[in-house]
Write an enzyme that holds these catalytic residues in place. Structure first.
Site, PDB file in Angstrom:
ATOM      1  CG  ASP A 158      -1.869   1.102   1.305  1.00  0.00           C
ATOM      2  OD1 ASP A 158      -2.812   1.075   0.494  1.00  0.00           O
ATOM      3  OD2 ASP A 158      -1.712   2.012   2.147  1.00  0.00           O
ATOM      4  CD  GLU A 171      -2.042   2.719  -3.575  1.00  0.00           C
ATOM      5  OE1 GLU A 171      -3.062   3.339  -3.870  1.00  0.00           O
ATOM      6  OE2 GLU A 171      -1.627   2.641  -2.401  1.00  0.00           O
TER       7      GLU A 171
HETATM    8  C1  NOJ Z   1      -4.335   3.158  -0.872  1.00  0.00           C
HETATM    9  C2  NOJ Z   1      -5.497   2.234  -0.694  1.00  0.00           C
HETATM   10  O1  NOJ Z   1      -5.760   1.586  -1.912  1.00  0.00           O
HETATM   11  C3  NOJ Z   1      -6.636   3.098  -0.223  1.00  0.00           C
HETATM   12  O2  NOJ Z   1      -7.853   2.413  -0.237  1.00  0.00           O
HETATM   13  C4  NOJ Z   1      -6.308   3.619   1.144  1.00  0.00           C
HETATM   14  O3  NOJ Z   1      -7.309   4.492   1.571  1.00  0.00           O
HETATM   15  C5  NOJ Z   1      -4.958   4.375   1.131  1.00  0.00           C
HETATM   16  N1  NOJ Z   1      -3.952   3.668   0.411  1.00  0.00           N
HETATM   17  C6  NOJ Z   1      -4.454   4.579   2.513  1.00  0.00           C
HETATM   18  O4  NOJ Z   1      -3.996   3.368   3.036  1.00  0.00           O
END
Ligand code: NOJ
Length: 550
Positions: free
Chosen positions: A205, A275
């Site tokens: 993440d 991500e």
């Molecule tokens: C990215 C995640 O995909 C999202 O859903 C989340 O709110 C943020 N990171 C914070 O962790």
């Protein structure tokens, strides 16, 4: 499934993303759970995907629906328990499905025991696990950093200790301090915990967030037009985020994580997909690592942000090809739990074209659960808004509830998602009797039938899984096309991104060899496949095809 290849499994794989709250509710509380995922594994295996990425199911007060973790090594009771998780992992593996889980390095919940301890006093040994700073001379926050989720500064004042703590997202999601060795150790222990249990890897993440400017300098203001390739985020967009994330020191972290993964299976069957919400593609590509020793793949969110026009999509594909370090493997995404549904962004007809694109481009696709049904965004009236960003970002339409609406399984009350008489945590996006899995199952022309056919084709054709890609540049306006080839064999993919027909001539294809007829292998339309197709080819409105040309 890929059986004949020698390259790593993840390069030939298709990943299926499950947002567990929204997939299947076994225990009847209106929220999906892990047993629900087990119940529906046959749907996933039957689609023909190779791996699941499961969004967070860890213990959490659910301020950001699980991305705010209060215990990294336990399952939230809402979703089940560790035993259910183990059964899910075994059941997935028995079906030949790998399982990736979320790894959230940037922040924890403010209810995590590390933070409660850190907050208990400046002298506590856990204090430095988070980022604390004294107020600025005027008493305000230490610098100008803003919360991604709107609602102002990325700093909250802690009255008892007289210091601010940093939170790139909600105040209930304090940022970890990765410059503190104890954090690295503890968070790598978390990774080991799940790897030891047998997971096949992680989706990391906010992978570019953990390391920040050590001096915590102010971000400069954003230049006009600097964010052309990016969905507007409101106030957050007034700055260039050069100091609050994306620091080069992130690379050291991923080299370390990679070493950890390799220590399980040298050569790498345990993977990290990150991500990396970065649209400067050269910078984005650095997350593979100079020696391909960091993330196995950063997610490529280009198709979520690019205008759905042939020139833009073609330019994006070319750009990604041009920035990939030698040997790096691409990845593609057209939907996830953070972005409006593809069927709503570009319409149901073009969502079929997007599915064919996703499953035929060179690289590993990640398919968001529900996109195989062309689920649209749900209508979520203000009084039902759940997403915290939906509240702070309402003015900008940033709420993510519409794309998190539950899966539609059947026409039964509760849509097969939950039980009769139970209100699902978010409203359904469409009529389950029409849009649901049962309704689309076996129906010629349904999105589900198309998705399965494309996944089958991909499994059968090494050109699609591993082949080289040559982008065609002489096609008519509105058409994107490329060849996918292995030695001696080539497939041609043509996608009409418009709602009017286009004529494809031999000149536009720059093909060597005989002029066809070619063999049609798949189409978004009702053209009969397999069957012969000659040139010139009239590509119908919203039509995309895969042809065997040699
Ligand atoms: C990215 C995640 O995909 C999202 O859903 C989340 O709110 C943020 N990171 C914070 O962790």
């Amino acid at each position: 499934m890929t059986t004949d290849d020698t390259a790593p499994w993840w390069q030939g794989a298709v990943v299926y993303q499950i947002y567990p709250r929204s997939f299947a509710d076994h225990d009847g509380d209106g929220v999906g759970d892990l047993q629900g995922v087990i119940d529906r594994l046959d749907h996933i295996a039957g689609l023909g995907v190779d791996a699941i990425w499961l969004s967070p199911f860890y213990r959490s007060p659910m301020r950001d629906f699980g991305y705010d973790v209060s215990d990294h090594t336990d399952v939230d009771p809402l979703f089940g328990d560790l035993d259910t998780f183990d059964r899910l992992l075994t059941a997935a593996h028995e079906r030949g499905l790998r399982l990736l889980v979320d790894y959230i390095p940037n922040h924890t919940s403010s209810e995590h025991p590390w933070f409660t301890a850190a907050r208990s006093g400046r002298e506590h040994p856990y204090r430095d696990r988070y980022v604390w700073r004294p107020p600025a001379p005027d008493g305000g926050p230490p610098n100008n950093w803003l919360s991604v989720f709107g609602g102002g500064p990325a700093w909250t004042y802690d009255e008892p200790s007289g210091e601010y703590y940093l939170h790139s997202f909600l105040p209930t999601m304090p940022d970890l301090n990765w410059r503190e060795p104890a954090v690295r150790e503890a968070m790598f222990d978390v990774a080991r915990f799940w790897l030891d249990r047998g997971v096949d890897g992680f989706r990391v993440d906010c992978a570019h967030f953990p390391m920040k400017d050590p001096q915590l300098r102010d971000n400069p203001p954003a230049a006009d037009g600097a964010l052309a390739m990016h969905r507007p985020y409101g106030d957050y967009d007034t700055q260039r985020h050069v100091h609050d994330k994306g620091h080069p020191d992130n690379h050291g972290l991923y080299r370390e994580l990679r070493r950890l993964l390799e220590s399980y299976e040298p050569g790498g069957s345990r993977i990290a997909v990150g991500e990396v919400h970065v649209f400067d593609w050269a910078e984005w590509a650095t997350y593979y690592g100079e020696q391909l020793d960091e993330l196995h793949m950063p997610f490529n969110f280009g198709l979520l942000q690019t205008a759905w026009r042939s020139d833009d999509v073609r330019d994006l594909i070319a750009r990604i090809d041009s920035v990939l370090p030698p040997g790096a493997w691409p990845s593609w995404v057209v939907g996830n739990h953070d972005e409006p549904r593809v069927a709503s962004r570009i319409g149901a007809a073009q969502a079929r074209v997007a599915m064919l694109l996703l499953l035929t481009l060179r690289g590993t696709p990640t398919l968001y659960a529900g996109d195989e049904l062309a689920l649209p965004d749900a209508d979520v009236p203000p009084h039902l808004v759940q997403d915290p960003w939906g509240r702070t970002g309402q003015a900008h339409g940033l709420g993510r509830d519409p794309q998190r609406s539950p899966m539609l399984w059947s026409a039964a009350p509760g849509a097969g998602f939950t039980r009769d008489g139970v209100t699902p945590w978010l409203p359904f996006a469409d009529d389950p009797a029409v849009r649901g899995v049962e309704a689309q199952d076996g129906r010629p022309g349904s999105m589900l039938t198309l998705t399965r056919a494309l996944l089958r084709l991909r499994a059968e054709r090494p050109e699609l899984r591993r082949g080289a890609q040559t982008l065609l540049t002489e096609l008519p306006d509105g058409v994107v096309g490329y060849l996918r080839h292995t030695e001696g064999s080539a497939l041609l993919v043509l996608l009409n991104l418009t709602s009017t027909t286009r004529q494809i001539t031999r000149a536009g294809l720059s093909l060597e060899g005989p002029p066809g007829p070619f063999e049609l292998l798949a189409a978004t339309s009702d053209r009969a496949a397999p069957g012969p197709v000659g040139l010139p080819l009239l590509l119908g409105a919203d039509e995309a095809v895969v042809l065997r040309v040699s």
